[in-house]
Design a protein around this motif. Sequence first.
Motif, PDB file in Angstrom:
ATOM      1  N   LEU A  21       0.795  -1.208   0.000  1.00  0.00           N
ATOM      2  CA  LEU A  21       0.000   0.000   0.000  1.00  0.00           C
ATOM      3  C   LEU A  21       0.841   1.277   0.000  1.00  0.00           C
ATOM      4  O   LEU A  21       0.482   2.253  -0.649  1.00  0.00           O
ATOM      5  N   VAL A  22       1.974   1.273   0.674  1.00  0.00           N
ATOM      6  CA  VAL A  22       2.789   2.480   0.814  1.00  0.00           C
ATOM      7  C   VAL A  22       3.244   3.035  -0.537  1.00  0.00           C
ATOM      8  O   VAL A  22       3.098   4.239  -0.785  1.00  0.00           O
ATOM      9  N   PRO A  23       3.785   2.250  -1.479  1.00  0.00           N
ATOM     10  CA  PRO A  23       4.188   2.831  -2.760  1.00  0.00           C
ATOM     11  C   PRO A  23       3.018   3.412  -3.559  1.00  0.00           C
ATOM     12  O   PRO A  23       3.181   4.424  -4.246  1.00  0.00           O
ATOM     13  N   VAL A  24       1.853   2.809  -3.441  1.00  0.00           N
ATOM     14  CA  VAL A  24       0.685   3.315  -4.161  1.00  0.00           C
ATOM     15  C   VAL A  24       0.290   4.688  -3.610  1.00  0.00           C
ATOM     16  O   VAL A  24       0.028   5.622  -4.383  1.00  0.00           O
ATOM     17  N   VAL A  25       0.258   4.821  -2.306  1.00  0.00           N
ATOM     18  CA  VAL A  25      -0.097   6.099  -1.690  1.00  0.00           C
ATOM     19  C   VAL A  25       0.962   7.154  -2.016  1.00  0.00           C
ATOM     20  O   VAL A  25       0.649   8.308  -2.304  1.00  0.00           O
ATOM     21  N   TRP A  26       2.229   6.772  -2.010  1.00  0.00           N
ATOM     22  CA  TRP A  26       3.312   7.696  -2.320  1.00  0.00           C
ATOM     23  C   TRP A  26       3.188   8.199  -3.768  1.00  0.00           C
ATOM     24  O   TRP A  26       3.328   9.397  -4.027  1.00  0.00           O
ATOM     25  N   ALA A  27       2.919   7.307  -4.701  1.00  0.00           N
ATOM     26  CA  ALA A  27       2.759   7.701  -6.103  1.00  0.00           C
ATOM     27  C   ALA A  27       1.539   8.602  -6.268  1.00  0.00           C
ATOM     28  O   ALA A  27       1.581   9.571  -7.042  1.00  0.00           O
ATOM     29  N   TRP A  28       0.477   8.321  -5.546  1.00  0.00           N
ATOM     30  CA  TRP A  28      -0.721   9.143  -5.625  1.00  0.00           C
ATOM     31  C   TRP A  28      -0.440  10.561  -5.130  1.00  0.00           C
ATOM     32  O   TRP A  28      -0.854  11.543  -5.753  1.00  0.00           O
ATOM     33  N   ARG A  29       0.296  10.683  -4.019  1.00  0.00           N
ATOM     34  CA  ARG A  29       0.643  12.002  -3.488  1.00  0.00           C
ATOM     35  C   ARG A  29       1.511  12.772  -4.469  1.00  0.00           C
ATOM     36  O   ARG A  29       1.331  13.978  -4.666  1.00  0.00           O
ATOM     37  N   GLN A  30       2.462  12.113  -5.097  1.00  0.00           N
ATOM     38  CA  GLN A  30       3.325  12.785  -6.065  1.00  0.00           C
ATOM     39  C   GLN A  30       2.525  13.244  -7.275  1.00  0.00           C
ATOM     40  O   GLN A  30       2.769  14.335  -7.806  1.00  0.00           O
ATOM     41  N   GLU A  31       1.585  12.437  -7.727  1.00  0.00           N
ATOM     42  CA  GLU A  31       0.755  12.817  -8.873  1.00  0.00           C
ATOM     43  C   GLU A  31      -0.122  14.026  -8.531  1.00  0.00           C
ATOM     44  O   GLU A  31      -0.287  14.927  -9.361  1.00  0.00           O
ATOM     45  N   GLU A  32      -0.664  14.067  -7.327  1.00  0.00           N
ATOM     46  CA  GLU A  32      -1.466  15.211  -6.903  1.00  0.00           C
ATOM     47  C   GLU A  32      -0.616  16.477  -6.823  1.00  0.00           C
ATOM     48  O   GLU A  32      -1.047  17.552  -7.222  1.00  0.00           O
TER      49      GLU A  32
END
Length: 110
Positions: free
Chosen positions: A40-51
């Motif tokens: 879950l952590v890499p998915v959330v990290w990528a989502w934050r970077q995209e935002e």
Amino acid sequence: MGRARDAAGAYACPRRGERGFTLMELLVALAVTAVLIGMLVPVVWAWRQEEERAAQVAALVAEANGFFAFAVSELRRARAAVRRKSTWTCTPTTGSKSPTGWTRGASCAR
């Protein structure tokens, strides 16, 4: 309802080793939880970077639009000066949605 009875009719009492979780069950549950969090952590990290990237692009577009409006108004003023015509500055409207307060450029040629 109540406690279970055995074949002889006496109340069944759980054996000592049958109460709660074993150490192995607890370790397996923790390992599964750790794997799920690790996924879950890499998915959330990528989502934050995209935002964050989307917010930066929106700010860049707003800045470019403001610069374009300024450039157009300066071009109009320069053309009016070459033609020796008068110019005036437009005032911002009260209900303007532009961050700078101008509806269509900063100055208008007359």
